[in-house]
Design an enzyme around this catalytic site. Sequence first.
Site, PDB file in Angstrom:
ATOM      1  N   GLU A 129       0.741  -1.180   0.472  1.00 50.25           N
ATOM      2  CA  GLU A 129      -0.311  -0.251  -0.166  1.00 50.25           C
ATOM      3  C   GLU A 129       0.673   1.267   0.274  1.00 50.25           C
ATOM      4  O   GLU A 129       0.993   1.970   0.304  1.00 50.25           O
ATOM      5  CB  GLU A 129      -1.109   0.120   0.971  1.00 50.25           C
ATOM      6  CG  GLU A 129      -1.964  -1.511   1.158  1.00 50.25           C
ATOM      7  CD  GLU A 129      -2.571  -1.046   2.558  1.00 50.25           C
ATOM      8  OE1 GLU A 129      -3.096  -0.459   2.999  1.00 50.25           O
ATOM      9  OE2 GLU A 129      -3.421  -2.631   2.795  1.00 50.25           O
ATOM     10  N   GLU A 243      -6.280 -10.454  -1.301  1.00 46.27           N
ATOM     11  CA  GLU A 243      -7.459 -10.317  -0.408  1.00 46.27           C
ATOM     12  C   GLU A 243      -8.839 -10.317  -0.483  1.00 46.27           C
ATOM     13  O   GLU A 243      -9.041  -9.514  -0.111  1.00 46.27           O
ATOM     14  CB  GLU A 243      -6.900  -9.469   0.834  1.00 46.27           C
ATOM     15  CG  GLU A 243      -4.963  -9.307   1.175  1.00 46.27           C
ATOM     16  CD  GLU A 243      -4.712  -7.345   1.929  1.00 46.27           C
ATOM     17  OE1 GLU A 243      -6.130  -7.346   2.644  1.00 46.27           O
ATOM     18  OE2 GLU A 243      -2.819  -7.484   1.715  1.00 46.27           O
TER      19      GLU A 243
END
Length: 340
Positions: A129, A243
């Site tokens: 991220e 995810e």
Amino acid sequence: MTSLRAHAAAGDLLTGFAVVPSLLRDDAAYTNVVREQANLIVAENAMKWAALRPSATRYDFDDADMLLNFAEQGRMKMRGHNLLWHRGIPQWFTAMATPANAKQLLQAHIETVVGRYAGRMHSWDVVNEAIQISDGRPDGLRSSPWLRLVGDDYIEVAFRSARRADPQALLTYNEYGIEAENAQDEAKRQAVLLLLRRMRARHVPIDAVGVQSHISAGTKYGDGLLRFIRGVRELDLQVFVTEMDVNDRSLAPAIAARDATVAQTYKDYLDLVLSEPAVTVIVLWGVSDRDTWLNHEDSRQDRVPERPLLFDDRFRPKQDFYAVRDAFDQRHPVHPSLNG
Ligand code: 9MR
């Protein structure tokens, strides 16, 4: 034979769940589902800095060791998550890190953790991220503590350390908010592609991109994501769905209709991404609705529990389980003997 892992393997796919060590120790129903269904697992939290590093001088590998042993005993591969993130940085690190020592602290962490499991991991999320467009930098990088402390080359430093510590594991850049057909996600996709191209130009060792895929029920995903996946493939990188879950925040609470929409969203999304050969891994972010992070962090306004995963709170497969299996079959139909 009817398991997800059998159907995935028929299409050369790896599939499985983010898992929790305490549940694998204490909950037989949970453990059975993981053993039966997964050919790959990842620690939901147990390999993050916060879990592995109780203090500057101590590493705690008990849970991580247990997970990798469990995976190997069950003939599952294991992904490592993650080596660098702007969240979950331990307090001791924040207190002691300076521009003078941060790079060395990062390298030592990666060498120790990746080195411990070298040769046994399928892949590592090396950097998690790192793009945040709203932070306003021309390169799209998030103004994270790592950027401030290590410098502009912190991503490169992390990947090079990981490769040195384990030349076999597939090194992954993992990102969220790059799935939807809107301007915000499109801008982030472009910034990720630019980051990947910069890394390629500098021969930074990277093998794959993780598309987290925390997606929303009833939303249509499409060409923007496909173009992104093709752009990643043109850089000779694999794409992992790392995810996946489907939040039902925008749906009315009635369960039957909610489950049907969630299942359809899984099917449509996986049909889309699995049409691309670069996509080789599909990981669900949890096993059952009982344990999803969505009921803690990003829950529904009406407080009705979300139903984003493949098994209900009593570990019965839901419609979305069959939708995911069908999507795997569509990629590569299983041999009739598997359809028991
Ligand atoms: O699901 C994870 C939750 O249990 C943790 O409290 C949280 C903070 O460590 O992280 C969650 O997992 C995140 C993942 O590590 C990175 N992508 C977003 C996931 C959901 O927040």
